[in-house]
Design an enzyme around this catalytic site. Structure first.
Site, PDB file in Angstrom:
ATOM      1  N   ASP A  44     -33.629  -5.288 -56.154  1.00  0.00           N
ATOM      2  CA  ASP A  44     -34.005  -6.596 -55.616  1.00  0.00           C
ATOM      3  C   ASP A  44     -34.697  -7.329 -56.770  1.00  0.00           C
ATOM      4  O   ASP A  44     -35.815  -6.998 -57.156  1.00  0.00           O
ATOM      5  CB  ASP A  44     -34.946  -6.400 -54.418  1.00  0.00           C
ATOM      6  CG  ASP A  44     -35.362  -7.723 -53.770  1.00  0.00           C
ATOM      7  OD1 ASP A  44     -35.322  -8.756 -54.464  1.00  0.00           O
ATOM      8  OD2 ASP A  44     -35.742  -7.709 -52.587  1.00  0.00           O
ATOM      9  N   LYS A  53     -35.873 -18.193 -53.320  1.00  0.00           N
ATOM     10  CA  LYS A  53     -37.053 -18.228 -54.178  1.00  0.00           C
ATOM     11  C   LYS A  53     -36.723 -18.887 -55.531  1.00  0.00           C
ATOM     12  O   LYS A  53     -36.399 -20.057 -55.557  1.00  0.00           O
ATOM     13  CB  LYS A  53     -37.613 -16.817 -54.334  1.00  0.00           C
ATOM     14  CG  LYS A  53     -37.595 -15.992 -53.016  1.00  0.00           C
ATOM     15  CD  LYS A  53     -38.579 -16.498 -51.971  1.00  0.00           C
ATOM     16  CE  LYS A  53     -38.373 -15.891 -50.587  1.00  0.00           C
ATOM     17  NZ  LYS A  53     -38.410 -14.438 -50.502  1.00  0.00           N
ATOM     18  N   ARG A  61     -15.168 -18.844 -43.585  1.00  0.00           N
ATOM     19  CA  ARG A  61     -15.987 -17.623 -43.569  1.00  0.00           C
ATOM     20  C   ARG A  61     -15.571 -16.733 -44.742  1.00  0.00           C
ATOM     21  O   ARG A  61     -16.399 -16.110 -45.401  1.00  0.00           O
ATOM     22  CB  ARG A  61     -15.849 -16.871 -42.235  1.00  0.00           C
ATOM     23  CG  ARG A  61     -16.476 -15.468 -42.299  1.00  0.00           C
ATOM     24  CD  ARG A  61     -16.804 -14.826 -40.972  1.00  0.00           C
ATOM     25  NE  ARG A  61     -15.894 -15.121 -39.898  1.00  0.00           N
ATOM     26  CZ  ARG A  61     -14.652 -14.615 -39.785  1.00  0.00           C
ATOM     27  NH1 ARG A  61     -14.169 -13.780 -40.684  1.00  0.00           N
ATOM     28  NH2 ARG A  61     -13.885 -14.956 -38.766  1.00  0.00           N
ATOM     29  N   TYR A  70     -40.695  -5.044 -50.046  1.00  0.00           N
ATOM     30  CA  TYR A  70     -40.778  -6.318 -49.313  1.00  0.00           C
ATOM     31  C   TYR A  70     -40.729  -6.025 -47.805  1.00  0.00           C
ATOM     32  O   TYR A  70     -39.855  -5.261 -47.347  1.00  0.00           O
ATOM     33  CB  TYR A  70     -39.605  -7.214 -49.735  1.00  0.00           C
ATOM     34  CG  TYR A  70     -39.500  -8.490 -48.933  1.00  0.00           C
ATOM     35  CD1 TYR A  70     -40.414  -9.532 -49.117  1.00  0.00           C
ATOM     36  CD2 TYR A  70     -38.502  -8.667 -47.987  1.00  0.00           C
ATOM     37  CE1 TYR A  70     -40.333 -10.692 -48.384  1.00  0.00           C
ATOM     38  CE2 TYR A  70     -38.410  -9.833 -47.243  1.00  0.00           C
ATOM     39  CZ  TYR A  70     -39.333 -10.842 -47.443  1.00  0.00           C
ATOM     40  OH  TYR A  70     -39.242 -11.991 -46.707  1.00  0.00           O
TER      41      TYR A  70
HETATM   42  C1  LIG Z   1     -37.924 -13.409 -49.558  1.00  0.00           C
HETATM   43  C2  LIG Z   1     -37.524 -12.083 -50.026  1.00  0.00           C
HETATM   44  C3  LIG Z   1     -36.467 -11.387 -49.424  1.00  0.00           C
HETATM   45  C4  LIG Z   1     -35.723 -11.902 -48.203  1.00  0.00           C
HETATM   46  O1  LIG Z   1     -34.999 -13.052 -48.494  1.00  0.00           O
HETATM   47  P1  LIG Z   1     -34.722 -14.231 -47.424  1.00  0.00           P
HETATM   48  O2  LIG Z   1     -33.965 -15.223 -48.220  1.00  0.00           O
HETATM   49  O3  LIG Z   1     -36.059 -14.696 -46.945  1.00  0.00           O
HETATM   50  O4  LIG Z   1     -33.930 -13.620 -46.309  1.00  0.00           O
HETATM   51  C5  LIG Z   1     -36.117 -10.145 -49.956  1.00  0.00           C
HETATM   52  N1  LIG Z   1     -36.791  -9.610 -51.003  1.00  0.00           N
HETATM   53  C6  LIG Z   1     -37.821 -10.250 -51.591  1.00  0.00           C
HETATM   54  C7  LIG Z   1     -38.512  -9.607 -52.736  1.00  0.00           C
HETATM   55  C8  LIG Z   1     -38.230 -11.498 -51.130  1.00  0.00           C
HETATM   56  O5  LIG Z   1     -39.261 -12.110 -51.710  1.00  0.00           O
END
Ligand SMILES: *Cc1c(COP(=O)(O)O)cnc(C)c1O
Length: 384
Positions: free
Chosen positions: A175, A200, A51, A103
């Site tokens: 982000d 992504k 962890r 988001y």
């Molecule tokens: C998908 C996404 C998230 C969340 O991420 P997860 O890996 O699905 O938990 C946060 N911000 C943006 C812009 C996203 O596209």
């Protein structure tokens, strides 16, 4: 190789990486272990429990720190877990300023979880930094930026926002999921923390869920590493391995995502049955100049509205697509189409979402790496 000397495309492959010390494996082994032998109590090689640390995760964290140019990378079980760790830096009474087209998952975490712990959130149109300035007071501790935004592809001027936090105890987090560090490096624009849903573009193959933070300053990284271990929302070693493998081709994939994205945006904007295309590469995009300054290129994400702006028309288009897959998520090698009004933004009341442009006809595309002719032919037959 001096880390500061090498360029981005080299960093994606070598940055922060060295062959595994045990047998010289060039790719880091997937260390499927929860614990590590100690020669004497407390006598270990830097790893005691997975962890806290795992060598495969360390390899990914080092790679991320390198490509975002930060002091340290930290990986989590999902993008949301990474965001959750940042919010845990705050205390009751603190205030956060964020964008009004955030988001959906972040909005939900802020308003349905952290608001219950006495943290106050302000959501403003961040395309104009003045709106952020108006909300700053002595309780403001965090500004949460997202750019480009989902699904309207709005652009926020990161440098203008970070200037507002100068000489104040306000952290600026970006982000960077939609842009990826290939297109935009927020720490260089003055941000304190970069957050990624590595699910992504970083992973890039739609086969893993993982989140990451890259921190500019070592002492802030130390606090976040404490939360990472204390709360325990870490990623597993196999997931870390997959994202690390994805990062090695990030620059090549992003280049093609941008080329294909541009071609699709231009095709759609010339199409007589398309009313509007949202893509920051167009000169008439309201923040095109900012995008041009802070991004290397314009990415593979775009949204459009057909002339016939109805739920039926959008549904018929997304159901007719054969190369594009109808699915949530983005940033993988395969092209995806989504219908925000009934998928990602379904929980937002119609009136609310239409105010920010998420009309019934809006279709979002994550343009992948297929042959561009096939993508355009697919859109041609689906739009009719
Ligand atoms: C998908 C996404 C998230 C969340 O991420 P997860 O890996 O699905 O938990 C946060 N911000 C943006 C812009 C996203 O596209």
């Amino acid at each position: 190789m001096k880390e500061s000397k090498i360029k981005f495309n080299t960093k994606t492959i070598h940055g922060g990486q060295s062959p595994d010390p045990a047998y010289g494996a060039v790719m880091p082994p997937v260390y499927l272990t929860s614990t590590y032998v100690q020669s004497t109590p407390g006598g270990h090689k830097g790893y005691e429990y997975s962890r806290t640390h795992n060598p495969t995760r360390t390899a990914l964290e080092n790679a991320l720190a390198s490509i975002e140019d930060g002091a340290r990378g930290l990986c989590f079980g999902s993008g949301m877990a990474a965001i959750d760790a940042v919010l845990k830096l705050l205390s009751p009474g603190d205030e956060v300023i964020s964008t009004n087209d955030l988001y959906g998952g972040s909005y939900r975490l802020f308003t349905k979880v952290f608001a219950n712990y006495g943290i106050r959130f302000h959501f403003v149109d961040m395309q104009n930094p003045e709106h952020v300035a108006e909300k700053i007071n002595e309780k403001t501790k965090l500004i949460w930026v997202e750019t480009p935004t989902n699904p309207m592809m709005n652009i926020v001027d990161v440098q203008a926002i970070t200037k507002l936090s100068l000489n104040k105890e306000i952290l600026v987090v970006v982000d960077n999921t939609f842009a990826s560090p290939y297109l935009q490096q927020p720490l260089k624009l003055g941000a304190d923390i970069v957050m990624h849903s590595a699910t992504k573009y970083l992973g890039g193959h739609s086969d893993v869920v993982l989140g990451a933070l890259v921190v500019r300053d070592e002492s802030l990284a130390e606090q976040l590493a404490f939360i990472q271990n204390a709360s325990g929302a870490v990623c597993g070693p196999m997931d870390a391995f997959l994202v690390l493998r994805g990062i090695k081709t990030l620059h090549v994939r992003m280049q093609r995502h941008c080329e294909n994205g541009k071609a699709v945006a231009e095709f759609l904007s010339d199409h007589p049955k398309v009313k509007k295309v949202y893509w920051p590469g167009f000169e008439n995009h309201p923040n095109h100049k900012v995008a041009q300054t802070q991004m290397k290129d314009f990415g593979g994400m775009l949204s459009f509205v057909p002339k016939n702006d109805t739920l039926e028309s959008a549904t018929s288009i997304v159901e007719s697509l054969k190369v594009f897959t109808l699915a949530e998520s983005l940033g993988g090698v395969e092209s995806l189409a989504g219908h925000p009004a009934s998928m990602t933004h379904a929980s937002i009341p119609k009136e609310e979402r239409e105010k920010s442009g998420v009309v019934d006809g809006l279709i979002r595309l994550s343009v992948g790496l297929e042959d561009i002719d096939d993508l355009i032919d697919d859109l041609k037959q689906a739009i009719g």
